[in-house]
Each structure stands twice: as structure tokens, then as C-alpha cells.
Design an enzyme around this catalytic site. Structure first.
Site, PDB file in Angstrom:
ATOM      1  N   CYS A 136       4.544  47.185  18.567  1.00 56.78           N
ATOM      2  CA  CYS A 136       6.044  47.815  19.035  1.00 56.78           C
ATOM      3  C   CYS A 136       6.206  47.645  20.492  1.00 56.78           C
ATOM      4  O   CYS A 136       5.111  47.054  20.990  1.00 56.78           O
ATOM      5  CB  CYS A 136       5.801  49.094  18.590  1.00 56.78           C
ATOM      6  SG  CYS A 136       7.714  49.507  18.304  1.00 56.78           S
ATOM      7  N   CYS A 146      12.177  50.425  20.563  1.00 54.21           N
ATOM      8  CA  CYS A 146      11.297  49.692  20.175  1.00 54.21           C
ATOM      9  C   CYS A 146      11.956  48.168  20.066  1.00 54.21           C
ATOM     10  O   CYS A 146      11.345  47.515  19.233  1.00 54.21           O
ATOM     11  CB  CYS A 146      11.075  50.103  18.566  1.00 54.21           C
ATOM     12  SG  CYS A 146      10.458  51.780  18.600  1.00 54.21           S
ATOM     13  N   LYS A 211       9.221  54.683   7.853  1.00 53.18           N
ATOM     14  CA  LYS A 211       8.985  55.591   9.328  1.00 53.18           C
ATOM     15  C   LYS A 211      10.301  56.201   9.444  1.00 53.18           C
ATOM     16  O   LYS A 211      11.135  55.634   9.739  1.00 53.18           O
ATOM     17  CB  LYS A 211       8.691  54.627  10.395  1.00 53.18           C
ATOM     18  CG  LYS A 211       8.376  55.241  11.726  1.00 53.18           C
ATOM     19  CD  LYS A 211       7.838  54.388  12.602  1.00 53.18           C
ATOM     20  CE  LYS A 211       7.841  54.923  13.926  1.00 53.18           C
ATOM     21  NZ  LYS A 211       7.508  53.919  15.127  1.00 53.18           N
ATOM     22  N   ARG A 221       5.642  60.917  22.410  1.00 51.63           N
ATOM     23  CA  ARG A 221       6.064  59.919  23.460  1.00 51.63           C
ATOM     24  C   ARG A 221       5.901  60.652  25.006  1.00 51.63           C
ATOM     25  O   ARG A 221       5.860  59.780  25.745  1.00 51.63           O
ATOM     26  CB  ARG A 221       7.837  60.101  23.246  1.00 51.63           C
ATOM     27  CG  ARG A 221       8.314  59.340  21.849  1.00 51.63           C
ATOM     28  CD  ARG A 221       9.807  59.559  21.611  1.00 51.63           C
ATOM     29  NE  ARG A 221       9.771  59.092  20.306  1.00 51.63           N
ATOM     30  CZ  ARG A 221      10.959  59.277  19.705  1.00 51.63           C
ATOM     31  NH1 ARG A 221      12.000  59.950  20.150  1.00 51.63           N
ATOM     32  NH2 ARG A 221      11.165  58.669  18.284  1.00 51.63           N
ATOM     33  N   GLU A 249      12.566  50.414   1.351  1.00 50.37           N
ATOM     34  CA  GLU A 249      11.647  49.880   2.527  1.00 50.37           C
ATOM     35  C   GLU A 249      10.376  49.577   2.059  1.00 50.37           C
ATOM     36  O   GLU A 249       9.791  48.406   2.593  1.00 50.37           O
ATOM     37  CB  GLU A 249      11.445  51.002   3.544  1.00 50.37           C
ATOM     38  CG  GLU A 249      13.064  51.201   4.624  1.00 50.37           C
ATOM     39  CD  GLU A 249      12.894  49.978   5.560  1.00 50.37           C
ATOM     40  OE1 GLU A 249      12.215  49.171   5.487  1.00 50.37           O
ATOM     41  OE2 GLU A 249      14.050  50.008   6.352  1.00 50.37           O
ATOM     42  N   LYS A 264       5.190  57.884   7.342  1.00 51.75           N
ATOM     43  CA  LYS A 264       5.096  58.607   8.645  1.00 51.75           C
ATOM     44  C   LYS A 264       6.330  59.175   8.919  1.00 51.75           C
ATOM     45  O   LYS A 264       7.490  58.627   8.834  1.00 51.75           O
ATOM     46  CB  LYS A 264       4.914  57.610   9.591  1.00 51.75           C
ATOM     47  CG  LYS A 264       4.967  58.090  10.949  1.00 51.75           C
ATOM     48  CD  LYS A 264       4.574  56.867  12.003  1.00 51.75           C
ATOM     49  CE  LYS A 264       4.837  57.434  13.555  1.00 51.75           C
ATOM     50  NZ  LYS A 264       4.853  56.463  14.415  1.00 51.75           N
ATOM     51  N   SER A 290       2.086  63.449  15.888  1.00 49.70           N
ATOM     52  CA  SER A 290       1.681  64.444  16.999  1.00 49.70           C
ATOM     53  C   SER A 290       2.340  65.593  16.730  1.00 49.70           C
ATOM     54  O   SER A 290       1.655  66.432  17.185  1.00 49.70           O
ATOM     55  CB  SER A 290       2.224  63.411  18.268  1.00 49.70           C
ATOM     56  OG  SER A 290       3.656  63.262  18.176  1.00 49.70           O
ATOM     57  N   TYR A 329      -4.633  62.869  14.578  1.00 44.66           N
ATOM     58  CA  TYR A 329      -5.455  63.317  15.945  1.00 44.66           C
ATOM     59  C   TYR A 329      -6.682  64.350  15.537  1.00 44.66           C
ATOM     60  O   TYR A 329      -7.269  64.717  16.359  1.00 44.66           O
ATOM     61  CB  TYR A 329      -4.312  63.859  16.835  1.00 44.66           C
ATOM     62  CG  TYR A 329      -2.955  62.897  17.059  1.00 44.66           C
ATOM     63  CD1 TYR A 329      -3.373  62.104  17.992  1.00 44.66           C
ATOM     64  CD2 TYR A 329      -2.072  62.797  16.238  1.00 44.66           C
ATOM     65  CE1 TYR A 329      -2.371  61.152  18.293  1.00 44.66           C
ATOM     66  CE2 TYR A 329      -1.072  61.660  16.274  1.00 44.66           C
ATOM     67  CZ  TYR A 329      -1.152  60.846  17.256  1.00 44.66           C
ATOM     68  OH  TYR A 329      -0.154  60.139  17.649  1.00 44.66           O
TER      69      TYR A 329
HETATM   70  C1  PBG Z   1       6.674  53.835  18.157  1.00 49.24           C
HETATM   71  C2  PBG Z   1       5.792  54.876  17.639  1.00 49.24           C
HETATM   72  C3  PBG Z   1       5.949  56.181  17.249  1.00 49.24           C
HETATM   73  C4  PBG Z   1       4.834  56.819  17.091  1.00 49.24           C
HETATM   74  C5  PBG Z   1       4.084  55.811  16.776  1.00 49.24           C
HETATM   75  N1  PBG Z   1       4.601  54.672  17.264  1.00 49.24           N
HETATM   76  C6  PBG Z   1       7.525  57.228  17.286  1.00 49.24           C
HETATM   77  C7  PBG Z   1       8.560  56.905  18.061  1.00 49.24           C
HETATM   78  O1  PBG Z   1       8.300  56.889  19.351  1.00 49.24           O
HETATM   79  O2  PBG Z   1       9.471  56.491  17.661  1.00 49.24           O
HETATM   80  C8  PBG Z   1       4.603  58.309  16.892  1.00 49.24           C
HETATM   81  C9  PBG Z   1       3.454  58.897  16.365  1.00 49.24           C
HETATM   82  C10 PBG Z   1       3.143  60.134  16.409  1.00 49.24           C
HETATM   83  O3  PBG Z   1       4.229  61.189  16.702  1.00 49.24           O
HETATM   84  O4  PBG Z   1       2.007  60.669  16.609  1.00 49.24           O
HETATM   85  N2  PBG Z   1       6.532  52.591  17.626  1.00 49.24           N
HETATM   86 ZN    ZN Z   2       8.387  51.622  18.902  1.00 53.32          ZN
END
Ligand code: PBG
Ligand code: ZN
Length: 341
Positions: A136, A146, A211, A221, A249, A264, A290, A329
């Protein structure tokens, strides 16, 4: 069948009663319950996310993600050995570069933080560990989006060209699986073609297919330094309300050549995991994100819930719904629980 109306002081029922059936018989002892457990989690199912920050000297804690750290390149070997000792066989690698720009150059540079990290892992551990790389741009763009920003929108087709370069660079460094997570249309087929052209036929693609534009990504983030500087991700990530669209998707990514599919976040989308498991034959991964982790951590810090028990309940529900693989995690903590069992 013999039925008897009963009504006594111990056990009053109005409807028919089946005196021979007593489900509690099978719950009598722990050993019996263990034997009859229907859903099992193994450390083989768990993928641990690694956050590697370029130029960092010491591991860095992130307040919103207790017990998860950004790690410096110099500590990768230690961290991965610890995972292997716990029985974990897969990592997903995220990079935090020291430079961002509008085209995410540092995301596909040969000397980028992820590229070097993958090489380090593969040089030290070879095929003992599966390396998945997140493909990404959001950690690498000044916008935190992204993809490439053109006139305040995220431009699809110029973005997938860059995603393909990123994927190729990861694969060339030895990534076993590349995982495009930008939610651009056509990203899977573009990456597959680019990998094939580069002779990287054996690199798999795990598509972040469904996603959602989820508020549960906030702690990530902070961890990855990838908060968008304007707007949100709703023009590319999915609406949290849409099941049929998610299935489209998933279906499309499979047609484009994905080897595995991902949903996700995990916990709020168990319905979708369940449906996808029934509809598709590909390996199915769920990313327990997260925010799912942070909710448990925060409540347990307050003493309101038992962290380990809730972790087991949440991870079991994701498995039970039909996921083969879980990115979490909690991977290390869960693996420790399994070793102590
Ligand atoms: C973005 C990306 C995100 C996560 C992994 N890759 C989310 C985003 O910022 O939109 C989130 C993973 C998490 O919250 O653990 N490419
Ligand atoms: Zn991204």
C-alpha cells in the site's frame, strides 16, 4: 418417542420433556470438554504484524497499542526468533519510512525499509517463516492516502501501477506473499501480471478483498504513521453496511488471480466470513485489526474484563465463523497460552 410431562420442585417445564437427553453430561469434566472442543486455534493459524521504522534505534511504544512496538531494523532478527520459538510461522510486514512524497517513492525503492527487512528475515530464517508484505502507499504518501492524489481524489489507475512496482520489489526481496491493501479496482490483476512478467510466478497474492472503511483502524494509524491528512478512505474502502458488495469484491479478486482472500476487520464481520467460507474455496484470512485489540486491552487495563479469556473468545469466534488464518496483534499472547496449555 416417549415424552413425559413433568412438574416437580427441581425442574419445572411446561412443554414436552425428553428425560434421556441431558446435554450437561458432556460438560462434566475439563478433560471431556477438551476432547469435545469443536473449534481449535493453533499457532499455525496466527500471523503477527511487524512494524519496522527506518532509522529507529530503540523499539518504540505506541500508547494506543499497548505491548505492540515499532521496531528498529537492527532488532528484526531477535523479534522473529522469538516468534518462531512460540510456534508462529507467519509475519506481515509494515514499513515506516523516513521520507514521504506524493508518489510514495520510498515504498518501491530497492533500499526501502520493507525491502531491506524482508531480505534480513529471509537471509536469517529462509523458509522457516512465511513473509507476507503489505502492499500500500499510505505510510509513504504525504497525503496519508492509499493512492496518488489528483484533484482531491485518489486516482485509481496511476495508483495500481505504483502498487505493482511495490509488489514486485517486495517479491524480489523474497516475500512469499504480497498483500495489496489499497482497495483500488484492478490491483490484483495488475500485480499478478507484473509479477509474472518479472518471472515471479511463485509469489502468492493475498488480497485484502473486503476491507471496510472502519473506525477500528485508528490505533494502527498511530502505529504506522498513516493517518490521511484530508478526507477519509470511503471512496476506496468499503461501506461497513454492505454484504453483497463485499461478496462482489471477494469474487472479483478471485477472478483477477488472488491466491487467498481476506476480510478486514474480523469481529464485526463474522457474518461475511461465514458466507465467504461457504461460497469460495480459497484460503480465507481475517485481519483482526488494531481497534479490536485496543478495545480488549483498554477494558482489561481497567479491570473490567479478563484479557486472556476475551482474547480466546474473540479469536475462537473468528475461527468458528470459518477463517483459516488470523492476522492478530494477540498472536504472541495466544501462542503463549497454547504452549502453556
Ligand atoms: C492501510 C491499512 C490499514 C490497516 C492495515 N493497512 C487501514 C487504514 O489505515 O485504512 C489497518 C490495520 C489495523 O487497524 O490493524 N493500507
Ligand atoms: Zn493504505
Amino acid at each position: 418417542m416417549k415424552m413425559k410431562q413433568i412438574s416437580n420442585n427441581n425442574y419445572k417445564v411446561n412443554g414436552p420433556y425428553f428425560p434421556n437427553v441431558r446435554l450437561r453430561r458432556l460438560r462434566k469434566t475439563k478433560a471431556l470438554r477438551d476432547i469435545l472442543q469443536e473449534t481449535r486455534i493453533s499457532s499455525d493459524d496466527l500471523i503477527f504484524p511487524l512494524f519496522i521504522e527506518e532509522g529507529l534505534k530503540n523499539s518504540k511504544n505506541i500508547t494506543s497499542m499497548p505491548d505492540i512496538q515499532r521496531i528498529p531494523p537492527s532488532k528484526i532478527v531477535n523479534v522473529v526468533s522469538e516468534l518462531l520459538d512460540l510456534g508462529i510461522k507467519g509475519v506481515i510486514v509494515f514499513g515506516i519510512p523516513d521520507k514521504k512524497d506524493i508518489v510514495a517513492h520510498s515504498a518501491y525503492s530497492e533500499k526501502g525499509v520493507v525491502q531491506k527487512s524482508i531480505q534480513t528475515i529471509k537471509k536469517n530464517f529462509g523458509d522457516r517463516i512465511v513473509v507476507i508484505s503489505d502492499v500500500c502507499m499510505c505510510q509513504y504518501t504525504t497525503s496519508g492516502h492509499c493512492g496518488i492524489v489528483k484533484e482531491n481524489t485518489i486516482d485509481n489507475d496511476s495508483t495500481i501501477e505504483i502498487l505493482s512496482k511495490i509488489a514486485q520489489s517486495h517479491a524480489q526481496c523474497g516475500a512469499d506473499i504480497v498483500a495489496p491493501s489499497a482497495m483500488m479496482d484492478g490491483q490484483v490483476i495488475a500485480i499478478r501480471e507484473q509479477l509474472n512478467e518479472a518471472g515471479l510466478h511463485d509469489t502468492s497474492i493475498m488480497a485484502y478483498s473486503a476491507k471496510m472503511a472502519s473506525p477500528l483502524y485508528t490505533p494502527f494509524r498511530d502505529l504506522a504513521d498513516s493517518t490521511p491528512t484530508f478526507g477519509d478512505r470511503k471512496t476506496y474502502q468499503m461501506a461497513v453496511t454492505n454484504t453483497r458488495e463485499s461478496l462482489r469484491e471477494l469474487e472479483l479478486d478471485i477472478k483477477e488471480g488472488a491466491d487467498m482472500i481476506m476480510i478486514k476487520p474480523a469481529l464485526p464481520y463474522l457474518d461475511l466470513i461465514c458466507k465467504a467460507r461457504e461460497m469460495f474455496k480459497l484460503p480465507l484470512c481475517a485481519y483482526s485489526v488494531s481497534g479490536e485489540y485496543a478495545l480488549i486491552k483498554a477494558a482489561s487495563e481497567k479491570g473490567w474484563i479478563n484479557e486472556t479469556d476475551v482474547m480466546i473468545e474473540f479469536l475462537s469466534s473468528i475461527k468458528r465463523a470459518g477463517s483459516d488464518i488470523i492476522i492478530t496483534y494477540f498472536a504472541k499472547k495466544m501462542a503463549k497460552v497454547l504452549l502453556e496449555k
